[in-house]
Design a protein around this motif. Structure first.
Motif, PDB file in Angstrom:
ATOM      1  N   LEU A 207      -3.365   4.050  -9.037  1.00  0.00           N
ATOM      2  CA  LEU A 207      -4.799   4.121  -8.757  1.00  0.00           C
ATOM      3  C   LEU A 207      -5.151   3.564  -7.381  1.00  0.00           C
ATOM      4  CD1 LEU A 207      -6.197   3.037 -12.248  1.00  0.00           C
ATOM      5  CD2 LEU A 207      -6.537   5.259 -11.161  1.00  0.00           C
ATOM      6  N   GLU A 208      -4.624   2.394  -7.057  1.00  0.00           N
ATOM      7  CA  GLU A 208      -5.025   1.741  -5.811  1.00  0.00           C
ATOM      8  C   GLU A 208      -4.418   2.407  -4.585  1.00  0.00           C
ATOM      9  OE1 GLU A 208      -5.116  -2.569  -5.765  1.00  0.00           O
ATOM     10  OE2 GLU A 208      -5.141  -2.610  -7.949  1.00  0.00           O
ATOM     11  N   CYS A 209      -3.193   2.900  -4.708  1.00  0.00           N
ATOM     12  CA  CYS A 209      -2.586   3.587  -3.563  1.00  0.00           C
ATOM     13  C   CYS A 209      -3.246   4.942  -3.314  1.00  0.00           C
ATOM     14  CB  CYS A 209      -1.075   3.737  -3.761  1.00  0.00           C
ATOM     15  SG  CYS A 209      -0.179   2.180  -3.588  1.00  0.00           S
ATOM     16  N   TYR A 210      -3.887   5.490  -4.327  1.00  0.00           N
ATOM     17  CA  TYR A 210      -4.729   6.677  -4.141  1.00  0.00           C
ATOM     18  C   TYR A 210      -6.064   6.269  -3.519  1.00  0.00           C
ATOM     19  CZ  TYR A 210      -8.068  10.355  -5.321  1.00  0.00           C
ATOM     20  OH  TYR A 210      -9.070  11.302  -5.252  1.00  0.00           O
TER      21      TYR A 210
ATOM     22  N   ILE B  38      -2.144  -5.690   4.710  1.00  0.00           N
ATOM     23  CA  ILE B  38      -2.960  -4.604   4.160  1.00  0.00           C
ATOM     24  C   ILE B  38      -4.286  -4.489   4.910  1.00  0.00           C
ATOM     25  CG2 ILE B  38      -4.218  -3.785   2.130  1.00  0.00           C
ATOM     26  CD1 ILE B  38      -2.065  -5.277   0.416  1.00  0.00           C
ATOM     27  N   VAL B  39      -5.001  -5.617   5.038  1.00  0.00           N
ATOM     28  CA  VAL B  39      -6.346  -5.543   5.613  1.00  0.00           C
ATOM     29  C   VAL B  39      -6.320  -5.254   7.116  1.00  0.00           C
ATOM     30  CG1 VAL B  39      -7.467  -6.929   3.825  1.00  0.00           C
ATOM     31  CG2 VAL B  39      -6.473  -8.088   5.816  1.00  0.00           C
ATOM     32  N   HIS B  40      -5.319  -5.742   7.826  1.00  0.00           N
ATOM     33  CA  HIS B  40      -5.238  -5.433   9.262  1.00  0.00           C
ATOM     34  C   HIS B  40      -4.930  -3.950   9.478  1.00  0.00           C
ATOM     35  CE1 HIS B  40      -5.998  -9.255  11.053  1.00  0.00           C
ATOM     36  NE2 HIS B  40      -5.010  -9.871  10.445  1.00  0.00           N
ATOM     37  N   ALA B  41      -4.076  -3.386   8.623  1.00  0.00           N
ATOM     38  CA  ALA B  41      -3.790  -1.953   8.728  1.00  0.00           C
ATOM     39  C   ALA B  41      -5.039  -1.134   8.417  1.00  0.00           C
ATOM     40  CB  ALA B  41      -2.652  -1.571   7.779  1.00  0.00           C
TER      41      ALA B  41
ATOM     42  N   LYS C  45      -8.124  -2.155   8.926  1.00  0.00           N
ATOM     43  CA  LYS C  45      -9.023  -2.331  10.065  1.00  0.00           C
ATOM     44  C   LYS C  45      -8.627  -1.410  11.213  1.00  0.00           C
ATOM     45  CE  LYS C  45     -12.494  -4.276  12.093  1.00  0.00           C
ATOM     46  NZ  LYS C  45     -13.879  -4.039  11.603  1.00  0.00           N
ATOM     47  N   ASP C  46      -7.330  -1.185  11.360  1.00  0.00           N
ATOM     48  CA  ASP C  46      -6.830  -0.291  12.409  1.00  0.00           C
ATOM     49  C   ASP C  46      -6.954   1.179  12.024  1.00  0.00           C
ATOM     50  OD1 ASP C  46      -6.163  -2.506  13.903  1.00  0.00           O
ATOM     51  OD2 ASP C  46      -4.057  -2.505  13.308  1.00  0.00           O
ATOM     52  N   GLY C  47      -7.379   1.445  10.780  1.00  0.00           N
ATOM     53  CA  GLY C  47      -7.498   2.821  10.309  1.00  0.00           C
ATOM     54  C   GLY C  47      -6.169   3.480  10.013  1.00  0.00           C
ATOM     55  N   ASN C  48      -5.130   2.670   9.824  1.00  0.00           N
ATOM     56  CA  ASN C  48      -3.790   3.191   9.570  1.00  0.00           C
ATOM     57  C   ASN C  48      -3.572   3.291   8.062  1.00  0.00           C
ATOM     58  OD1 ASN C  48      -1.026   3.702   9.333  1.00  0.00           O
ATOM     59  ND2 ASN C  48      -0.537   2.529  11.176  1.00  0.00           N
ATOM     60  N   VAL C  49      -3.919   4.432   7.489  1.00  0.00           N
ATOM     61  CA  VAL C  49      -3.844   4.621   6.044  1.00  0.00           C
ATOM     62  C   VAL C  49      -2.402   4.561   5.555  1.00  0.00           C
ATOM     63  CG1 VAL C  49      -4.273   6.246   4.156  1.00  0.00           C
ATOM     64  CG2 VAL C  49      -5.983   5.945   5.958  1.00  0.00           C
ATOM     65  N   GLU C  50      -1.498   5.167   6.306  1.00  0.00           N
ATOM     66  CA  GLU C  50      -0.091   5.185   5.881  1.00  0.00           C
ATOM     67  C   GLU C  50       0.483   3.768   5.803  1.00  0.00           C
ATOM     68  OE1 GLU C  50       4.218   7.096   7.281  1.00  0.00           O
ATOM     69  OE2 GLU C  50       2.335   7.828   8.159  1.00  0.00           O
ATOM     70  N   GLU C  51       0.217   2.962   6.813  1.00  0.00           N
ATOM     71  CA  GLU C  51       0.711   1.585   6.839  1.00  0.00           C
ATOM     72  C   GLU C  51       0.062   0.743   5.734  1.00  0.00           C
ATOM     73  OE1 GLU C  51       2.365  -2.156   7.880  1.00  0.00           O
ATOM     74  OE2 GLU C  51       3.010  -0.090   8.259  1.00  0.00           O
ATOM     75  N   SER C  52      -1.249   0.895   5.547  1.00  0.00           N
ATOM     76  CA  SER C  52      -1.944   0.100   4.531  1.00  0.00           C
ATOM     77  C   SER C  52      -1.486   0.492   3.129  1.00  0.00           C
ATOM     78  CB  SER C  52      -3.460   0.263   4.653  1.00  0.00           C
ATOM     79  OG  SER C  52      -3.859   1.604   4.445  1.00  0.00           O
ATOM     80  N   THR C  53      -1.232   1.789   2.915  1.00  0.00           N
ATOM     81  CA  THR C  53      -0.759   2.243   1.607  1.00  0.00           C
ATOM     82  C   THR C  53       0.621   1.682   1.296  1.00  0.00           C
ATOM     83  OG1 THR C  53      -2.005   4.312   1.844  1.00  0.00           O
ATOM     84  CG2 THR C  53      -0.271   4.273   0.172  1.00  0.00           C
ATOM     85  N   GLU C  54       1.507   1.714   2.275  1.00  0.00           N
ATOM     86  CA  GLU C  54       2.856   1.193   2.063  1.00  0.00           C
ATOM     87  C   GLU C  54       2.822  -0.322   1.862  1.00  0.00           C
ATOM     88  OE1 GLU C  54       6.803   1.015   1.314  1.00  0.00           O
ATOM     89  OE2 GLU C  54       5.463   2.759   1.371  1.00  0.00           O
TER      90      GLU C  54
ATOM     91  N   LEU D 225       0.328  -2.033   0.599  1.00  0.00           N
ATOM     92  CA  LEU D 225      -0.225  -2.248  -0.740  1.00  0.00           C
ATOM     93  C   LEU D 225       0.820  -1.984  -1.807  1.00  0.00           C
ATOM     94  CD1 LEU D 225      -2.576  -2.727  -2.718  1.00  0.00           C
ATOM     95  CD2 LEU D 225      -3.192  -0.305  -2.426  1.00  0.00           C
ATOM     96  N   ARG D 226       1.582  -0.891  -1.652  1.00  0.00           N
ATOM     97  CA  ARG D 226       2.613  -0.545  -2.625  1.00  0.00           C
ATOM     98  C   ARG D 226       3.669  -1.655  -2.719  1.00  0.00           C
ATOM     99  NH1 ARG D 226       3.223   4.370  -4.155  1.00  0.00           N
ATOM    100  NH2 ARG D 226       2.440   5.201  -2.169  1.00  0.00           N
ATOM    101  N   GLN D 227       4.129  -2.122  -1.591  1.00  0.00           N
ATOM    102  CA  GLN D 227       5.138  -3.189  -1.587  1.00  0.00           C
ATOM    103  C   GLN D 227       4.583  -4.474  -2.198  1.00  0.00           C
ATOM    104  OE1 GLN D 227       6.815  -3.699   2.335  1.00  0.00           O
ATOM    105  NE2 GLN D 227       7.452  -1.558   2.487  1.00  0.00           N
ATOM    106  N   HIS D 228       3.315  -4.771  -1.906  1.00  0.00           N
ATOM    107  CA  HIS D 228       2.673  -5.962  -2.458  1.00  0.00           C
ATOM    108  C   HIS D 228       2.621  -5.895  -3.983  1.00  0.00           C
ATOM    109  CE1 HIS D 228      -0.320  -8.955  -3.482  1.00  0.00           C
ATOM    110  NE2 HIS D 228      -1.144  -8.007  -3.898  1.00  0.00           N
ATOM    111  N   LEU D 229       2.145  -4.780  -4.516  1.00  0.00           N
ATOM    112  CA  LEU D 229       2.019  -4.638  -5.966  1.00  0.00           C
ATOM    113  C   LEU D 229       3.386  -4.697  -6.654  1.00  0.00           C
ATOM    114  CD1 LEU D 229      -0.741  -1.876  -6.164  1.00  0.00           C
ATOM    115  CD2 LEU D 229      -1.001  -4.302  -6.711  1.00  0.00           C
ATOM    116  N   GLN D 230       4.389  -4.099  -6.046  1.00  0.00           N
ATOM    117  CA  GLN D 230       5.722  -4.130  -6.632  1.00  0.00           C
ATOM    118  C   GLN D 230       6.309  -5.535  -6.619  1.00  0.00           C
ATOM    119  OE1 GLN D 230       7.926  -1.112  -4.493  1.00  0.00           O
ATOM    120  NE2 GLN D 230       6.907   0.573  -5.569  1.00  0.00           N
TER     121      GLN D 230
END
Length: 226
Positions: free
Chosen positions: A97-100, A191-194, A196-205, A207-212
């Motif tokens: 859900l969150e990575c979507y 996550i939040v810096h990515a 802020k930079d508008g980097n969706v790919e970096e923020s998603t990855e 977030l995924r690593q954080h949750l895992q």
């Protein structure tokens, strides 16, 4: 020892009274004051909260929908446990859900709230040093709610909020791992810096690593506790 359950507005109208009862019981469960397996009696709750059984019954139905209690016919009402399998499922759902949801942050996310989150996560090391763990946990929850709310999808927001309720509860049930909060704050900053930079790919990855990582930490702790 029974938790001290107090309603904030015992004289409210019927709808607000049900909400009040629901919030009070749910809060006690999330704080692990009502521990897994605890039997809940409508009569006892009504007496403790100074209300009739009707709002108690309505509140319990809502809590059952969120899997915080189980109503067993002819046996009673019990606070649910969070099993090892539940932990894995919880984080699988959160990741999906969150990575979507995070892809919607650049377009629909409240950028002023994102700025506040960045400032708070940068201050988190000071809170950890001062033992203000509740502040660290609160900003953690705010970030994940912010991500969900950026979708503007009521169902996703509701589902993530329910999952976060279980996370808050799991956190209260789990011993703190030395150094983990500091590591977690760094993960959140990534996550939040990515974002802020508008980097969706970096923020998603990130977030995924954080949750895992959080999932694996909880699993390891639960295995040691068994």
């Amino acid at each position: 020892m029974k938790p001290n359950l107090l309603l904030s507005d015992p004289a409210g109208n019927s709808e607000s009274l049900v909400d009040n009862v629901y919030d009070t019981i749910k809060g006690a469960i999330l704080r692990n004051e009502l521990t897994p397996g605890t039997a809940l009696s409508e009569a006892t709750l009504a007496e403790q909260l100074g209300t009739s059984r009707t709002p108690i019954r309505e509140a319990l139905k809502r809590l059952e929908e969120e899997d915080l209690i189980q109503i067993v016919p002819r046996r009673g009402v019990f606070v649910t446990d969070i099993s090892l399998e539940d932990i894995v499922t919880l984080y699988q759902l959160r990741e999906a859900l969150e990575c979507y949801a995070i892809q919607f942050v650049p377009k629909y996310g409240d950028q002023s709230e994102l700025d506040r989150l960045i400032a708070d996560f940068e201050q988190a090391p000071e809170w950890i040093e001062a033992g203000q763990i509740d502040k660290v946990n609160d900003v953690d929850t705010r970030l994940h709610r912010f991500i969900a709310q950026s979708t503007r999808n009521r169902l996703i927001i509701k589902l993530v909020d329910q999952l976060l309720g279980q996370v808050i509860r799991l956190r209260a049930m789990t011993p703190t791992v030395s150094g983990r909060l500091s590591q977690q704050s760094q993960e959140h900053l990534r996550i939040v810096h990515a974002l802020k930079d508008g980097n969706v790919e970096e923020s998603t990855e990130a977030l995924r690593q954080h949750l895992q990582t959080v999932r694996d930490t909880h699993v390891q702790i639960r295995l040691r506790m068994q």
